[in-house]
Design an enzyme around this catalytic site. Structure first.
Site, mmCIF file in Angstrom:
data_model
loop_
_atom_site.group_PDB
_atom_site.id
_atom_site.type_symbol
_atom_site.label_atom_id
_atom_site.label_comp_id
_atom_site.label_asym_id
_atom_site.label_seq_id
_atom_site.Cartn_x
_atom_site.Cartn_y
_atom_site.Cartn_z
ATOM 1 N N LYS A 197 0.844 -1.197 0.000
ATOM 2 C CA LYS A 197 0.000 0.000 0.000
ATOM 3 C C LYS A 197 0.884 1.255 0.000
ATOM 4 C CE LYS A 197 -3.524 2.447 2.584
ATOM 5 N NZ LYS A 197 -4.432 2.498 3.704
ATOM 6 N N GLU A 203 10.528 -4.688 4.360
ATOM 7 C CA GLU A 203 10.567 -6.109 3.983
ATOM 8 C C GLU A 203 10.252 -6.268 2.496
ATOM 9 O OE1 GLU A 203 8.957 -4.852 6.568
ATOM 10 O OE2 GLU A 203 9.005 -6.195 8.311
ATOM 11 N N GLY A 257 -4.817 -1.676 4.879
ATOM 12 C CA GLY A 257 -4.011 -2.800 4.406
ATOM 13 C C GLY A 257 -4.644 -4.152 4.695
ATOM 14 N N ARG A 258 -5.129 -4.331 5.926
ATOM 15 C CA ARG A 258 -5.668 -5.641 6.303
ATOM 16 C C ARG A 258 -7.075 -5.878 5.770
ATOM 17 N NH1 ARG A 258 -4.535 -2.338 10.380
ATOM 18 N NH2 ARG A 258 -6.179 -1.516 11.736
ATOM 19 N N GLU A 343 -4.548 -6.396 14.934
ATOM 20 C CA GLU A 343 -4.051 -5.088 14.499
ATOM 21 C C GLU A 343 -5.188 -4.055 14.587
ATOM 22 O OE1 GLU A 343 -0.561 -4.464 11.509
ATOM 23 O OE2 GLU A 343 -2.367 -4.087 10.349
ATOM 24 N N HIS A 374 -4.588 -32.894 17.989
ATOM 25 C CA HIS A 374 -3.440 -33.721 18.392
ATOM 26 C C HIS A 374 -2.279 -32.855 18.846
ATOM 27 C CE1 HIS A 374 -5.430 -37.355 16.954
ATOM 28 N NE2 HIS A 374 -5.966 -36.538 16.064
ATOM 29 N N LYS A 503 9.429 -0.755 14.156
ATOM 30 C CA LYS A 503 9.996 -0.447 12.831
ATOM 31 C C LYS A 503 11.104 0.594 12.966
ATOM 32 C CE LYS A 503 5.825 -0.879 9.962
ATOM 33 N NZ LYS A 503 4.881 -0.119 9.141
#
Ligand code: F6P
Length: 538
Positions: A197, A203, A257-258, A343, A374, A503
């Site tokens: 965005k 990253e 963004g999410r 978030e 399990h 960050k």
């Protein structure tokens, strides 16, 4: 006022058991909510008539309806960033939609969708070609957080519709991720989508640089742009990075963004499954929007899912919530929901700047069933902490030859919620031990290990089959659930200031690790760890 009434109600319930509530034969119908062919059953919780009334009152006091309408109409409800919140517009077929600064947002949204479709079709049919000819066989989406989790989750979920190039997702700045992903790929037939965005995320930009070097080594510099596309709100930055505008798919800053899977961030998914199923997914999201906007009170699925969540977290005080899809193709749903929910609602300051007086949103975690059974269900059944569980399961799978396996999957899912509710008493455990031939102290000791407290709450979402439309509905259901929870808590679910500090510090630490600055201002622990890395790596 309703918060106090709710905690008072919970106290009054004392040691009431869900199983007691379930003695009412009408409970399952009365405490579940339907949206078309989906059913959300929350009858296996301690939400009773009184609790539900109070929860609905709480939502009324918080002004959920007005806030919902403000969101859909394009008002800047993301107040700390001064933005509208209109991811719903990305799945709105129109004809006319919300307005931002007096402008109808839909013409732009639909034009971008058409451009995405043309590009996706071009790749799928071989019209959009690699530099050296042939066809693109692989697409690598480089993005992180909302620019990765949504499309990665949905690509996996819709595997039965996957008939386009192979899709790969790279997110981590750890070079291992891009290394291992590119390792098996041929740069001559690989297209890279840089999804960000902001187009500044370290990253993503670092991985994009690595991918460019990998491509340039194989096909040279001149036309490397033909192996790239970009999706971003910062279209100027994509041009500076060297991606041709015809391959850039922009979206407005009112898409968080999410919440961005529905637009250009879903480009990779559209390439994988084709535009038609992609549009079906949008239609599913829109179905849920229409339901959320019109269904009243206890008939409203996102509202009820949110209120049950609030009951468990803020009223009962359970700190976590497990999302347990009995659907292997939803194996990334818990990770996707971790971002969506944590978030959005992991905040301790209310919209007006005051400190939250109730707990923020819960820790969300989970894994698909039956794998989780399990691994960590032991704690869910017998641990000291109550973990409200959210099961999801389809009535039908996609593998007719393996219908017997699907039947087992469903049986396991339903059995878990039953076991959590019922538990097993000490007397029942004693009887089992006696049957096994034990007596005396040993019977007593062994029986105690086999007691299940029960009375552990769960909800179950059932749907006919995981189709693109159903996936769209499920995702939108959770989006609106998060929205309602945020409104009731009085927080802004659409900013994420809490990710900034880490960050900034990472940026400052990079030169320290590189030995360019001494890091004297760092605390002793950080200095020791930096020393360790520097001396160990040599
Ligand atoms: O750091 C958090 C975050 O800003 C998320 O909200 C977002 O989804 C992610 O980073 C990626 O951001 P971008 O799409 O701008 O690269």
């Amino acid at each position: 006022m309703s918060w106090n009434a709710l905690t008072g109600h919970r106290e009054q319930q004392g040691d009431l058991r869900i199983a007691e509530l379930m003695e009412d034969a009408g409970r399952a119908e009365a405490f579940s909510v339907r949206m078309d062919d989906m059913v959300l059953d929350y009858s296996k919780t301690l939400v009773d008539q009184g609790a539900r009334d109070l929860l609905l009152e709480l939502a009324g006091e918080a002004g959920v309806t007005a806030r919902r309408d403000a969101m859909f109409s394009g008002q800047p409800i993301n107040e700390t960033e001064g933005r509208a919140v209109l991811h719903t517009a990305l799945r709105d077929p129109g004809p006319s939609g919300a307005r931002v600064d007096g402008q109808d947002v839909l013409p732009e949204v639909h034009a971008t969708l058409d451009r995405m479709e043309e590009f996706a079709n071009g790749l799928r049919t071989g019209k959009v070609r690699p530099v050296n000819g042939g066809r693109f066989t692989d697409v690598v989406n480089i993005g992180i957080g909302g620019s990765d989790l949504g499309p990665a989750m949905a690509t996996l979920a819709l595997a039965p519709w996957h008939d386009g190039p192979r899709l790969h997702y790279v997110s981590n700045v750890d070079g291992a991720h891009i290394h291992d992903t590119l390792d098996g790929l041929d740069p001559k037939t690989t297209l890279v989508i840089v999804a960000s965005k902001t187009f500044t995320t370290i990253e993503t930009m670092t991985n994009a640089d690595t991918a460019r070097r990998w491509l340039v080594n194989a096909i040279g510099d001149d036309e490397v742009g033909r192996h790239f596309a970009a999706v971003s709100s910062a279209v100027d930055k994509t041009a500076q990075w060297g991606i041709d505008t015809s391959r850039v798919f922009g979206f407005a800053d009112w898409v968080g963004g999410r919440y961005s899977l529905w637009g250009p961030v879903g480009l990779g998914l559209m390439i994988a499954i084709g535009p038609k199923p992609f549009r079906e997914m949008l239609a599913g999201g829109h179905d849920m929007d229409a339901h959320f906007r019109t269904a009243e009170g206890a008939e409203n699925m996102p509202l009820m899912l949110a209120l049950v969540g609030i009951w468990h977290r803020q009223v009962c005080g359970h700190p976590t919530r497990a999302v347990l899809p009995y659907d292997q193709r939803l194996s990334r749903l818990p990770a996707y929901l971790q971002q969506l929910e944590m978030e959005s609602n992991g905040k301790s300051v209310a919209m007006d700047g005051s400190t939250l007086t109730v707990p923020s949103g819960p820790v969300v975690w989970g894994e698909p069933g039956t794998n989780g059974q399990h691994a960590f269900y032991q704690l869910i059944h017998q641990g000291t902490e109550v973990v409200p569980c959210e099961f999801l399961v389809a009535a039908r799978g996609h593998e007719p030859d393996l219908a017997h396996q699907h039947a087992l999957l469903v049986a396991n899912c339903l059995a878990q919620s039953e076991a959590l509710m019922k538990g097993r008493s000490l007397d029942e455990a004693r009887a089992i031990m006696a049957e096994a031939g034990l007596t005396g102290d040993e019977l007593e000791r062994q029986a105690r290990h086999r007691v299940f407290p029960g009375n552990r709450p769960s909800t179950t979402l059932v749907y006919p089959q995981l189709t693109p439309r159903m996936l769209g509905r499920i995702i939108a259901l959770y989006e609106h659930r998060v929205f309602v929870e945020g409104v009731v808590l009085g927080i802004n679910s659409f900013d994420q200031w809490g990710v900034e500090l880490g960050k900034e510090l990472a940026k400052a630490l990079a030169p320290v690790l590189a030995g360019e600055t001494d890091g004297a201002d760092k605390d002793p622990s950080t200095r020791m760890l930096v020393d360790y890395v520097q001396t160990t790596r040599g």
